[in-house]
Design a protein around this motif. Sequence first.
Motif, PDB file in Angstrom:
ATOM      1  N   ARG A   1      -1.565   0.884  -6.480  1.00  0.00           N
ATOM      2  CA  ARG A   1      -1.372  -0.096  -5.226  1.00  0.00           C
ATOM      3  C   ARG A   1      -1.890  -1.468  -5.695  1.00  0.00           C
ATOM      4  N   VAL A   2      -0.876  -2.592  -5.722  1.00  0.00           N
ATOM      5  CA  VAL A   2      -1.195  -3.848  -6.166  1.00  0.00           C
ATOM      6  C   VAL A   2      -1.378  -4.766  -4.915  1.00  0.00           C
ATOM      7  N   ILE A   3      -2.234  -5.491  -4.805  1.00  0.00           N
ATOM      8  CA  ILE A   3      -2.332  -6.230  -3.472  1.00  0.00           C
ATOM      9  C   ILE A   3      -2.848  -7.739  -4.044  1.00  0.00           C
ATOM     10  N   GLU A   4      -2.080  -8.792  -3.475  1.00  0.00           N
ATOM     11  CA  GLU A   4      -2.261 -10.079  -3.548  1.00  0.00           C
ATOM     12  C   GLU A   4      -3.259 -10.591  -2.495  1.00  0.00           C
TER      13      GLU A   4
ATOM     14  N   LEU B   1       8.600   5.148 -12.607  1.00  0.00           N
ATOM     15  CA  LEU B   1       8.709   3.656 -12.362  1.00  0.00           C
ATOM     16  C   LEU B   1       9.706   3.428 -11.214  1.00  0.00           C
ATOM     17  N   SER B   2       9.211   3.968 -10.085  1.00  0.00           N
ATOM     18  CA  SER B   2       9.790   3.777  -8.806  1.00  0.00           C
ATOM     19  C   SER B   2       8.685   3.033  -7.750  1.00  0.00           C
ATOM     20  N   PHE B   3       9.139   2.473  -6.737  1.00  0.00           N
ATOM     21  CA  PHE B   3       8.486   1.514  -6.023  1.00  0.00           C
ATOM     22  C   PHE B   3       8.449   2.163  -4.369  1.00  0.00           C
ATOM     23  N   PRO B   4       7.564   3.231  -4.077  1.00  0.00           N
ATOM     24  CA  PRO B   4       7.786   3.851  -2.850  1.00  0.00           C
ATOM     25  C   PRO B   4       7.125   2.927  -1.894  1.00  0.00           C
ATOM     26  N   THR B   5       7.255   3.333  -0.522  1.00  0.00           N
ATOM     27  CA  THR B   5       6.521   2.803   0.606  1.00  0.00           C
ATOM     28  C   THR B   5       5.304   3.416   0.873  1.00  0.00           C
ATOM     29  N   LYS B   6       5.223   4.734   0.623  1.00  0.00           N
ATOM     30  CA  LYS B   6       3.931   5.301   0.630  1.00  0.00           C
ATOM     31  C   LYS B   6       3.683   6.297  -0.240  1.00  0.00           C
ATOM     32  N   ARG B   7       2.411   6.550  -0.600  1.00  0.00           N
ATOM     33  CA  ARG B   7       2.118   7.368  -1.909  1.00  0.00           C
ATOM     34  C   ARG B   7       2.760   8.944  -1.914  1.00  0.00           C
ATOM     35  N   PRO B   8       3.307   9.320  -2.934  1.00  0.00           N
ATOM     36  CA  PRO B   8       4.086  10.366  -3.040  1.00  0.00           C
ATOM     37  C   PRO B   8       3.204  11.674  -2.670  1.00  0.00           C
ATOM     38  N   ASP B   9       3.781  12.727  -2.481  1.00  0.00           N
ATOM     39  CA  ASP B   9       3.033  14.178  -1.962  1.00  0.00           C
ATOM     40  C   ASP B   9       2.645  14.829  -3.159  1.00  0.00           C
ATOM     41  N   ARG B  10       3.050  14.512  -4.340  1.00  0.00           N
ATOM     42  CA  ARG B  10       2.548  15.239  -5.253  1.00  0.00           C
ATOM     43  C   ARG B  10       1.185  14.853  -5.742  1.00  0.00           C
ATOM     44  N   GLU B  11       0.319  15.596  -6.468  1.00  0.00           N
ATOM     45  CA  GLU B  11      -0.651  15.499  -7.043  1.00  0.00           C
ATOM     46  C   GLU B  11      -0.580  14.400  -8.009  1.00  0.00           C
ATOM     47  N   HIS B  12      -1.585  13.273  -8.038  1.00  0.00           N
ATOM     48  CA  HIS B  12      -1.406  12.170  -8.612  1.00  0.00           C
ATOM     49  C   HIS B  12      -2.636  11.356  -8.800  1.00  0.00           C
ATOM     50  N   ALA B  13      -2.834  10.610 -10.118  1.00  0.00           N
ATOM     51  CA  ALA B  13      -4.026   9.755  -9.961  1.00  0.00           C
ATOM     52  C   ALA B  13      -3.504   8.393  -9.401  1.00  0.00           C
ATOM     53  N   TYR B  14      -4.636   7.432  -8.811  1.00  0.00           N
ATOM     54  CA  TYR B  14      -4.425   6.464  -7.919  1.00  0.00           C
ATOM     55  C   TYR B  14      -5.239   5.384  -8.400  1.00  0.00           C
ATOM     56  N   LEU B  15      -4.911   4.193  -8.483  1.00  0.00           N
ATOM     57  CA  LEU B  15      -5.533   3.162  -8.483  1.00  0.00           C
ATOM     58  C   LEU B  15      -5.222   2.041  -7.391  1.00  0.00           C
ATOM     59  N   GLU B  16      -6.189   1.189  -6.901  1.00  0.00           N
ATOM     60  CA  GLU B  16      -5.741   0.136  -6.266  1.00  0.00           C
ATOM     61  C   GLU B  16      -6.317  -0.982  -6.713  1.00  0.00           C
ATOM     62  N   ILE B  17      -5.607  -1.787  -7.055  1.00  0.00           N
ATOM     63  CA  ILE B  17      -5.895  -3.235  -7.699  1.00  0.00           C
ATOM     64  C   ILE B  17      -5.663  -4.522  -6.703  1.00  0.00           C
ATOM     65  N   LYS B  18      -6.876  -5.132  -6.379  1.00  0.00           N
ATOM     66  CA  LYS B  18      -6.788  -6.441  -5.582  1.00  0.00           C
ATOM     67  C   LYS B  18      -6.732  -7.415  -6.519  1.00  0.00           C
ATOM     68  N   ASN B  19      -5.569  -8.262  -6.713  1.00  0.00           N
ATOM     69  CA  ASN B  19      -5.634  -9.430  -7.711  1.00  0.00           C
ATOM     70  C   ASN B  19      -5.485 -10.896  -6.736  1.00  0.00           C
ATOM     71  N   ARG B  20      -6.547 -11.699  -7.330  1.00  0.00           N
ATOM     72  CA  ARG B  20      -6.314 -13.272  -6.813  1.00  0.00           C
ATOM     73  C   ARG B  20      -5.067 -13.678  -7.097  1.00  0.00           C
ATOM     74  N   ILE B  21      -4.079 -14.087  -6.070  1.00  0.00           N
ATOM     75  CA  ILE B  21      -2.868 -14.397  -5.969  1.00  0.00           C
ATOM     76  C   ILE B  21      -2.367 -15.396  -7.098  1.00  0.00           C
ATOM     77  N   GLY B  22      -3.159 -16.470  -7.235  1.00  0.00           N
ATOM     78  CA  GLY B  22      -2.666 -17.498  -8.299  1.00  0.00           C
ATOM     79  C   GLY B  22      -2.775 -16.859  -9.700  1.00  0.00           C
ATOM     80  N   VAL B  23      -3.832 -16.094 -10.026  1.00  0.00           N
ATOM     81  CA  VAL B  23      -3.980 -15.643 -11.509  1.00  0.00           C
ATOM     82  C   VAL B  23      -2.865 -14.644 -11.482  1.00  0.00           C
ATOM     83  N   MET B  24      -2.559 -13.406 -10.604  1.00  0.00           N
ATOM     84  CA  MET B  24      -1.513 -12.548 -10.924  1.00  0.00           C
ATOM     85  C   MET B  24      -0.042 -13.067 -10.963  1.00  0.00           C
ATOM     86  N   ARG B  25      -0.122 -14.133 -10.177  1.00  0.00           N
ATOM     87  CA  ARG B  25       1.251 -14.644 -10.336  1.00  0.00           C
ATOM     88  C   ARG B  25       1.584 -15.326 -11.436  1.00  0.00           C
ATOM     89  N   TYR B  26       0.717 -16.138 -11.910  1.00  0.00           N
ATOM     90  CA  TYR B  26       0.594 -16.751 -13.260  1.00  0.00           C
ATOM     91  C   TYR B  26       0.762 -15.823 -14.352  1.00  0.00           C
TER      92      TYR B  26
END
Length: 597
Positions: free
Chosen positions: A474-477, A498-523
């Motif tokens: 999950r990537v959050i600006e 390489l899909s872009f779901p609206t919620k986390r899938p039901d299968r077992e999976h590893a999960y990362l949540e990354i909050k990025n400063r918007i200016g740096v991420m977009r650059y």
Amino acid sequence: MASQIAKVLLSLDAEAVGSLKEGVNFKKSPEDGKCYIIFKSNNYFKACKNQCKHQGGLFVKDVEDLDAMTVKCTKHNWKLNVSTMKYVNPPDSFLQDELEVEVLDDGGLQLVELSPVDPWMADPREPLELQEGEVKVTYFTHACMELQLGERRFMFDPWLKGPAFARGWWLLHEPPADALDRLCAADLIYISHMHSDHLSYPTLKVLAERRPDVPIYVGDTSRPVFWYLEQSQVKLTNIKVTPFGVWQHIDDHLRFMILMDGVHPEMDTCIIVDYNGHMILNTVDCTRPNGGRLPQNVDVMMTDFAGGASGFPMTFYGGKYSDSWKAEFIKNERKKLLNYKATLVKSLQPRIYCPFAGYFVEAHPSDRYIKDTNIKNSAEHLNALINKLAPAIKTWTPQPGAVLDLGLALRDPTSSEAITDPPASAKLYKDSWEFDLYVNELNSAIKSDIFKHQSWIQFYYTWAGFQNYNLVVRVIETDDKFDCITDGYDYLVDFLDLSFPTKRPDREHAYLEIKNRIGVMRYVVLHGCLWDDLYIGFQNRISRDPDIYHHKFWKHFQAELPLCRPDWEQFQKQVFNIDESTIPLSDTGMGNDCALS
């Protein structure tokens, strides 16, 4: 002389790796019958040849060792602790030469040795006596040194202006007033690797405007050091990509050799400079320079020392990552690094040792938390430890503009004239950094037209080329305080398909949540930059479940992204006639809150 290569000595498939027991394992190569020792501890591996360094005897299991860490030589009963690669009987005798252990993506592993292991021994030279003033080493900032070698001036890793890693690192030391002039007057330059505290495009822009044809030497790494040169629009015209382990002759007196790193051969390098038989070894940021095999008794050795060049653990949150846990972890890691560097210097016995390449500061006000948390080793503490362990080695804690006269230092290591410190009036530490200039450049990416179309997300990650890995990110600006912003994107990427779901899938999976400063991420997205700018630059905050490091994911986004940036012109042609204003906000990946999923 042929280029140095990495030679695979032993390969194990995933099943054979799975059968390795904790502690000492003996493995024989089916190709040539040679035997190797592999030490396993919690899926961490060390390895060496089954050959005693004393007189070449074979090791066998030490029956007296209940911890399964030592082996005993059949010739003279010497004992080797394979977990540390130190001989414990007799103590303080040798360090065993390690082999590189490469863990493969399919779960197998390879034992690798550089060949030849000591290429500097080709065509050895007897040292000639140096005159006063003939060889001078001047410290500028961070990893930037100027070597005056007779008539030549050789510059290392010039970072003299601007930030590194987007806006996360800034120079601690004020460069000498004439540093840029001296850079532009250099006869040759060595840049060790592509990280922006060594390859500084703001610095090189000045060089390109004044001397675009100065020879710049880089190692032949798998990702080219100057992969970003064309896009940077810095017009340098004389980049010399140099094979590893081969002497480069500049004139009758001066030659140098670039060596690879055993841990990061795709990126890191180090260098040996030889002037009239006097060697200067600069290991820069290498984790295991030349696979751990280095020349002994060089005249000058310089290494990094500080630590703190990673987002871990300062940028992590949730779970165990409390401030007290981070503080304890950082304290222990810095102590381990200090002891490792001191032991390495003691084992190599250089005449003079200088810690450098650690003089950066998280100066931007928004990174005050990182600056306060990311405690670094001090050069003074390391030198004090070396003085205690190996008092014969002269240590030098450099200040910007300080000069070491090598001839004087070799003649009399105690001479006060061997080192000239900057004048008392010289400004040593920076107190202003032109923050706005560089931060505004990054933030200019926020308004780019491509971000008006949420389909940039799929276009970008398809370009990135990472998939078939069971990880959902999950990537959050966010703003500078890592709070979510109403017009920032907040989306999921499932790297299995390489899909872009609206919620986390039901299968077992590893999960990362990354909050990025918007200016740096977009650059980073707009220009196809590596994610080191985000991760090493402290420009994100990361939570993970389970709490494991996804080496394959980070290696890809930090070192293996395509060399050419995304074709945004092509993207804009694709979306030109699509009116996305009709898509509901919840489906665009925008406007969600920042709560944990």
